[in-house]
Scaffold this active site. Structure first.
Site, short mmCIF file in Angstrom:
data_model
loop_
_atom_site.label_atom_id
_atom_site.label_comp_id
_atom_site.label_asym_id
_atom_site.label_seq_id
_atom_site.Cartn_x
_atom_site.Cartn_y
_atom_site.Cartn_z
N ILE A 54 0.86 -1.19 0.00
CA ILE A 54 0.00 0.00 0.00
C ILE A 54 0.89 1.23 0.00
O ILE A 54 1.79 1.36 0.84
CB ILE A 54 -0.92 0.03 1.24
CG1 ILE A 54 -1.74 -1.26 1.32
CG2 ILE A 54 -1.82 1.26 1.21
CD1 ILE A 54 -2.67 -1.48 0.16
N ASP A 114 -6.19 -2.73 18.09
CA ASP A 114 -4.83 -2.23 18.33
C ASP A 114 -4.61 -0.99 17.46
O ASP A 114 -3.59 -0.85 16.78
CB ASP A 114 -3.80 -3.32 17.99
CG ASP A 114 -2.41 -2.99 18.50
OD1 ASP A 114 -2.27 -2.04 19.30
OD2 ASP A 114 -1.45 -3.68 18.10
#
Length: 288
Positions: free
Chosen positions: A95, A196
């Site tokens: 990405i 998280d």
């Protein structure tokens, strides 16, 4: 390492030559690499000091988020189940992009859309990890019970084993736990949470589209997620404004926010040591 990476890519069906491999900084747990072949680009994680299900847990968490059709996550091409001492790898989509003025707000909006969906029970149906720490999970009917039994108490036990839970700290923590029902809701919406979500676990892709990575998923109170985003920073005001406009937090959130941050501070205490002890004590002093 290059030979191991090339082997994994060939197993994927990419037998083209490797053009570039470079290490990526920023993680405390895995080795990470940018890999470019003549065919495409990859993000590769490697580790030989993790349980066999470590990469599988991450992959299934990303898939759970993808299935909500809200937040973007990178595609996982393959992952290993490494034997003890064996180097395991996860090969993922690379990405790359730049944030735009709209990226943070879009992240807040899409996270809220994910949280607005509902599950019947709290917790999760399999074990997960928070950092390097193995987390037992159980699906439960009551959020307070789950948060106490599956999150706080295991971290307290681990802190005792590691020498981070002295008598005074333990007494205060036990007193706070006994009063959870004063501040925590027993039956909030059981939202799918990333689990998280700190500032290093989201990034911008093409056209500034926000992606989340490295989840530790569970079903729980969405305030638990938002409290962690506010602990170490990395989320601008536009993120929170867009979130609140889409799925508002209830008025009692500010009263319980630090109780949710307590879990993550205990995790950091157990991973990184007494550096985080004063932050744990500050929260205990407030609620005890």
């Amino acid at each position: 390492m290059n030979a191991l990476i090339q082997q994994r890519l060939r197993n994927l069906g990419d037998a083209s030559s490797i053009v570039a491999i470079r290490p990526i900084n920023g993680g405390d747990i895995n080795q990470a690499y940018y890999v470019e072949t003549e065919a495409q680009q990859y993000f590769v994680k490697a580790n030989k000091d993790v349980p066999s299900h470590f990469f599988e847990v991450e992959a299934t968490g990303l898939e759970a988020i993808r299935n909500t059709e809200s937040l973007h996550v990178p595609e996982v091409y393959r992952y290993d189940h490494p034997a003890n001492g064996e180097t395991g790898m996860m090969v993922m989509e690379w990405i790359e992009g730049e944030t735009t003025p709209d990226t943070a707000a879009l992240l807040g909006e899409r996270l809220a859309q994910m949280h607005a969906q509902s599950n019947e029970k709290f917790g999760y149906h399999k074990r997960t990890f928070i950092g390097t720490l193995d987390q037992h999970n159980q699906l439960m009917d009551n959020w307070i019970d789950y948060y106490r039994d599956q999150r706080i108490l295991p971290q307290m036990k681990l802190a005792k084993e590691k020498g981070h839970m002295g008598a005074t700290r333990q007494t205060k923590l036990e007193a706070v736990i006994q009063q959870f029902d004063r501040w925590l809701p027993p039956k909030p919406n059981a939202s799918l949470l990333h689990g998280d979500l700190w500032g290093g676990n989201w990034m911008a892709g093409e056209d500034g589209t926000p992606y989340v990575i490295d989840p530790s998923v569970l079903y729980g109170d969405h305030g638990f997620e938002l409290a962690f985003t506010d602990l170490f920073g990395g989320f601008p005001a536009s993120f929170y404004d867009a979130y609140q406009a889409t799925y508002p937090l209830d008025p009692e959130y500010e009263d319980r926010k630090e109780l949710y941050q307590l879990f993550y501070l205990l995790v950091h205490l157990n991973i990184f040591g007494e550096t985080y002890g004063s932050s744990v004590d500050r929260i205990l002093d407030r609620y005890a």
